[in-house]
Design a protein around this motif. Structure first.
Motif, PDB file in Angstrom:
ATOM      1  N   LEU A 195     -27.957 -36.774 -43.370  1.00  0.00           N
ATOM      2  CA  LEU A 195     -29.295 -36.735 -43.962  1.00  0.00           C
ATOM      3  C   LEU A 195     -29.209 -36.487 -45.462  1.00  0.00           C
ATOM      4  CD1 LEU A 195     -32.375 -36.738 -43.681  1.00  0.00           C
ATOM      5  CD2 LEU A 195     -32.246 -34.300 -43.125  1.00  0.00           C
ATOM      6  N   SER A 196     -28.361 -35.534 -45.861  1.00  0.00           N
ATOM      7  CA  SER A 196     -28.187 -35.254 -47.279  1.00  0.00           C
ATOM      8  C   SER A 196     -27.679 -36.484 -48.024  1.00  0.00           C
ATOM      9  CB  SER A 196     -27.216 -34.084 -47.459  1.00  0.00           C
ATOM     10  OG  SER A 196     -26.992 -33.806 -48.823  1.00  0.00           O
ATOM     11  N   LEU A 197     -26.712 -37.177 -47.423  1.00  0.00           N
ATOM     12  CA  LEU A 197     -26.169 -38.392 -48.040  1.00  0.00           C
ATOM     13  C   LEU A 197     -27.233 -39.483 -48.138  1.00  0.00           C
ATOM     14  CD1 LEU A 197     -23.660 -39.842 -49.142  1.00  0.00           C
ATOM     15  CD2 LEU A 197     -23.137 -40.529 -46.789  1.00  0.00           C
ATOM     16  N   SER A 198     -28.047 -39.615 -47.101  1.00  0.00           N
ATOM     17  CA  SER A 198     -29.101 -40.635 -47.104  1.00  0.00           C
ATOM     18  C   SER A 198     -30.127 -40.372 -48.202  1.00  0.00           C
ATOM     19  CB  SER A 198     -29.799 -40.666 -45.738  1.00  0.00           C
ATOM     20  OG  SER A 198     -28.904 -41.016 -44.715  1.00  0.00           O
ATOM     21  N   VAL A 199     -30.545 -39.114 -48.324  1.00  0.00           N
ATOM     22  CA  VAL A 199     -31.544 -38.765 -49.337  1.00  0.00           C
ATOM     23  C   VAL A 199     -31.018 -39.091 -50.732  1.00  0.00           C
ATOM     24  CG1 VAL A 199     -32.737 -36.828 -50.432  1.00  0.00           C
ATOM     25  CG2 VAL A 199     -32.725 -37.037 -47.946  1.00  0.00           C
ATOM     26  N   ARG A 200     -29.754 -38.759 -50.981  1.00  0.00           N
ATOM     27  CA  ARG A 200     -29.169 -39.013 -52.303  1.00  0.00           C
ATOM     28  C   ARG A 200     -28.924 -40.505 -52.550  1.00  0.00           C
ATOM     29  NH1 ARG A 200     -24.355 -34.801 -53.315  1.00  0.00           N
ATOM     30  NH2 ARG A 200     -24.235 -36.058 -55.223  1.00  0.00           N
ATOM     31  N   SER A 201     -29.010 -41.308 -51.493  1.00  0.00           N
ATOM     32  CA  SER A 201     -28.798 -42.753 -51.631  1.00  0.00           C
ATOM     33  C   SER A 201     -30.089 -43.521 -51.843  1.00  0.00           C
ATOM     34  CB  SER A 201     -28.085 -43.297 -50.383  1.00  0.00           C
ATOM     35  OG  SER A 201     -26.853 -42.648 -50.179  1.00  0.00           O
ATOM     36  N   LEU A 202     -31.220 -42.847 -51.800  1.00  0.00           N
ATOM     37  CA  LEU A 202     -32.512 -43.524 -51.957  1.00  0.00           C
ATOM     38  C   LEU A 202     -32.771 -43.882 -53.413  1.00  0.00           C
ATOM     39  CD1 LEU A 202     -34.958 -41.521 -49.656  1.00  0.00           C
ATOM     40  CD2 LEU A 202     -34.486 -43.971 -49.500  1.00  0.00           C
ATOM     41  N   ALA A 203     -33.400 -45.026 -53.624  1.00  0.00           N
ATOM     42  CA  ALA A 203     -33.877 -45.403 -54.950  1.00  0.00           C
ATOM     43  C   ALA A 203     -35.219 -44.731 -55.209  1.00  0.00           C
ATOM     44  CB  ALA A 203     -34.026 -46.921 -55.034  1.00  0.00           C
ATOM     45  N   ALA A 204     -35.703 -44.842 -56.422  1.00  0.00           N
ATOM     46  CA  ALA A 204     -37.035 -44.320 -56.745  1.00  0.00           C
ATOM     47  C   ALA A 204     -38.067 -45.008 -55.860  1.00  0.00           C
ATOM     48  CB  ALA A 204     -37.351 -44.564 -58.218  1.00  0.00           C
ATOM     49  N   HIS A 205     -39.001 -44.209 -55.336  1.00  0.00           N
ATOM     50  CA  HIS A 205     -40.056 -44.685 -54.437  1.00  0.00           C
ATOM     51  C   HIS A 205     -39.489 -45.295 -53.166  1.00  0.00           C
ATOM     52  CE1 HIS A 205     -42.836 -43.930 -57.702  1.00  0.00           C
ATOM     53  NE2 HIS A 205     -42.108 -44.718 -58.489  1.00  0.00           N
ATOM     54  N   GLY A 206     -38.291 -44.854 -52.774  1.00  0.00           N
ATOM     55  CA  GLY A 206     -37.667 -45.373 -51.560  1.00  0.00           C
ATOM     56  C   GLY A 206     -38.301 -44.795 -50.306  1.00  0.00           C
ATOM     57  N   THR A 207     -37.947 -45.401 -49.169  1.00  0.00           N
ATOM     58  CA  THR A 207     -38.458 -44.970 -47.866  1.00  0.00           C
ATOM     59  C   THR A 207     -37.293 -44.675 -46.942  1.00  0.00           C
ATOM     60  OG1 THR A 207     -40.386 -46.414 -48.121  1.00  0.00           O
ATOM     61  CG2 THR A 207     -39.935 -45.577 -45.919  1.00  0.00           C
ATOM     62  N   LEU A 208     -37.306 -43.497 -46.355  1.00  0.00           N
ATOM     63  CA  LEU A 208     -36.304 -43.114 -45.364  1.00  0.00           C
ATOM     64  C   LEU A 208     -37.000 -43.033 -44.014  1.00  0.00           C
ATOM     65  CD1 LEU A 208     -33.576 -42.033 -44.347  1.00  0.00           C
ATOM     66  CD2 LEU A 208     -34.251 -39.763 -45.151  1.00  0.00           C
ATOM     67  N   VAL A 209     -36.602 -43.904 -43.090  1.00  0.00           N
ATOM     68  CA  VAL A 209     -37.178 -43.932 -41.751  1.00  0.00           C
ATOM     69  C   VAL A 209     -36.115 -43.468 -40.770  1.00  0.00           C
ATOM     70  CG1 VAL A 209     -38.282 -45.355 -39.980  1.00  0.00           C
ATOM     71  CG2 VAL A 209     -38.678 -45.847 -42.400  1.00  0.00           C
ATOM     72  N   THR A 210     -36.462 -42.550 -39.891  1.00  0.00           N
ATOM     73  CA  THR A 210     -35.485 -41.966 -38.984  1.00  0.00           C
ATOM     74  C   THR A 210     -36.029 -41.876 -37.573  1.00  0.00           C
ATOM     75  OG1 THR A 210     -34.128 -40.002 -38.532  1.00  0.00           O
ATOM     76  CG2 THR A 210     -36.258 -39.634 -39.578  1.00  0.00           C
ATOM     77  N   ARG A 211     -35.104 -41.916 -36.605  1.00  0.00           N
ATOM     78  CA  ARG A 211     -35.458 -41.672 -35.214  1.00  0.00           C
ATOM     79  C   ARG A 211     -35.315 -40.192 -34.861  1.00  0.00           C
ATOM     80  NH1 ARG A 211     -32.334 -45.507 -31.215  1.00  0.00           N
ATOM     81  NH2 ARG A 211     -33.825 -44.527 -29.799  1.00  0.00           N
ATOM     82  N   GLY A 212     -34.775 -39.409 -35.781  1.00  0.00           N
ATOM     83  CA  GLY A 212     -34.585 -37.989 -35.519  1.00  0.00           C
ATOM     84  C   GLY A 212     -35.902 -37.260 -35.378  1.00  0.00           C
ATOM     85  N   LYS A 213     -35.876 -36.143 -34.670  1.00  0.00           N
ATOM     86  CA  LYS A 213     -37.085 -35.344 -34.471  1.00  0.00           C
ATOM     87  C   LYS A 213     -36.980 -33.965 -35.108  1.00  0.00           C
ATOM     88  CE  LYS A 213     -38.291 -37.583 -30.067  1.00  0.00           C
ATOM     89  NZ  LYS A 213     -37.146 -38.493 -29.973  1.00  0.00           N
ATOM     90  N   SER A 214     -35.767 -33.465 -35.252  1.00  0.00           N
ATOM     91  CA  SER A 214     -35.557 -32.127 -35.817  1.00  0.00           C
ATOM     92  C   SER A 214     -34.630 -32.268 -37.016  1.00  0.00           C
ATOM     93  CB  SER A 214     -34.961 -31.176 -34.767  1.00  0.00           C
ATOM     94  OG  SER A 214     -35.807 -31.084 -33.637  1.00  0.00           O
TER      95      SER A 214
END
Length: 271
Positions: free
Chosen positions: A171-190
């Motif tokens: 999750l930390s790696l994904s967040v740091r990989s987002l561009a400006a105004h990016g969207t992170l979509v996940t199947r996770g619940k917690s």
């Protein structure tokens, strides 16, 4: 169901197909030439999302956490609009990252966790020339949220910090990989979203969205949209513009035993 479409294939496509359609078209609203990173491209939902995004003209990157997985994805996917990168699993965790480490000795230390994220980030960003991804879809099947975490005789272990589990590291790696105004979509619940990840998303003006099966039955007003999405998934399957692996079929008695034991059923059940 379209008459030409196999019943088992149609049944198996309902969950991954609708999840992928929801992620790509309703949450991301992905456009041509936008970039998409898929975690869990070997999952049916991840594969379907990659296909839908490529059909929209997006540039797709698939991340693999093991060498064998990367090789299989390259054989099936790699091309002008689709890259495959290999990001080794976090230290002390399984390549099937996405589940929390089960024992303290298996969790990476805070310094090892930070080193893994710092080392993995350049390789992950390379397909975007360091600019980050417009969209990220974490299609990996989340661990069972209802799994027992202990009993009165055996209390649940203390909560881990976000950097203490594979899920938190990805999750930390994904967040740091987002561009400006990016969207992170996940199947996770917690999600293990710590202050640093939250601040990073805020500074990027990023959006966090969830896709899972629960909302499909919560609102009668939304069920008509679900039916439209499902109809589109089946239409694409019939036209072969969307392909999913043919499902494994199990008999009802065997499925009943597995469900009674608390085991998930990733198959079509035959009566």
């Amino acid at each position: 169901r379209p008459p030409a479409l196999d019943g088992a294939a149609a049944a198996a496509a309902i969950v991954p197909g609708v999840l992928a359609m929801t992620a790509v078209h309703l949450k991301m609203r992905i456009l041509a030439e936008e970039t998409l990173l898929v975690l869990g491209a070997d999952e049916p939902a991840g594969s379907a999302a990659a296909q839908l995004a490529l059909a929209q003209g997006a540039v797709v990157t698939l991340a693999a956490a093991a060498h064998e997985q990367a090789q299989a994805l390259r054989r099936a996917w790699e091309g002008p609009a689709c890259a495959v990168i290999e990001i080794l699993a976090p230290p002390g965790t399984s390549p099937a990252a996405g589940t929390a480490a089960t024992a303290a000795p298996g969790r990476p230390s805070a310094s090892a966790a930070a080193q893994w994220v710092d080392a993995a980030l350049p390789a992950l960003l390379a397909p975007t020339d360091g600019l980050g991804y417009d969209h990220i879809f974490d299609a990996r099947n989340p661990p069972d949220a209802h799994a027992p975490r202990g009993s009165p005789e055996e209390p649940a272990p203390p909560a881990a910090t976000p950097a203490a589990t594979a899920a938190g590291l990805w999750l930390s790696l994904s967040v740091r990989s987002l561009a400006a105004h990016g969207t992170l979509v996940t199947r996770g619940k917690s999600l293990e979203l710590g202050p640093e990840e939250s601040q990073a998303m805020a500074l990027r003006g990023a959006t966090l969205a969830f896709v899972n099966e629960a909302p499909w039955i919560l609102s009668p007003a939304r069920r008509s949209r679900l039916l439209h999405v499902l109809e589109e998934v089946l239409r694409k399957l019939e036209a072969r513009s969307l392909e999913l692996p043919h499902p494994v079929e199990v008999m009802f008695d065997a499925a009943s035993v597995a469900l009674a034991a608390g085991k998930p059923i990733n198959a079509v059940v035959r009566l």
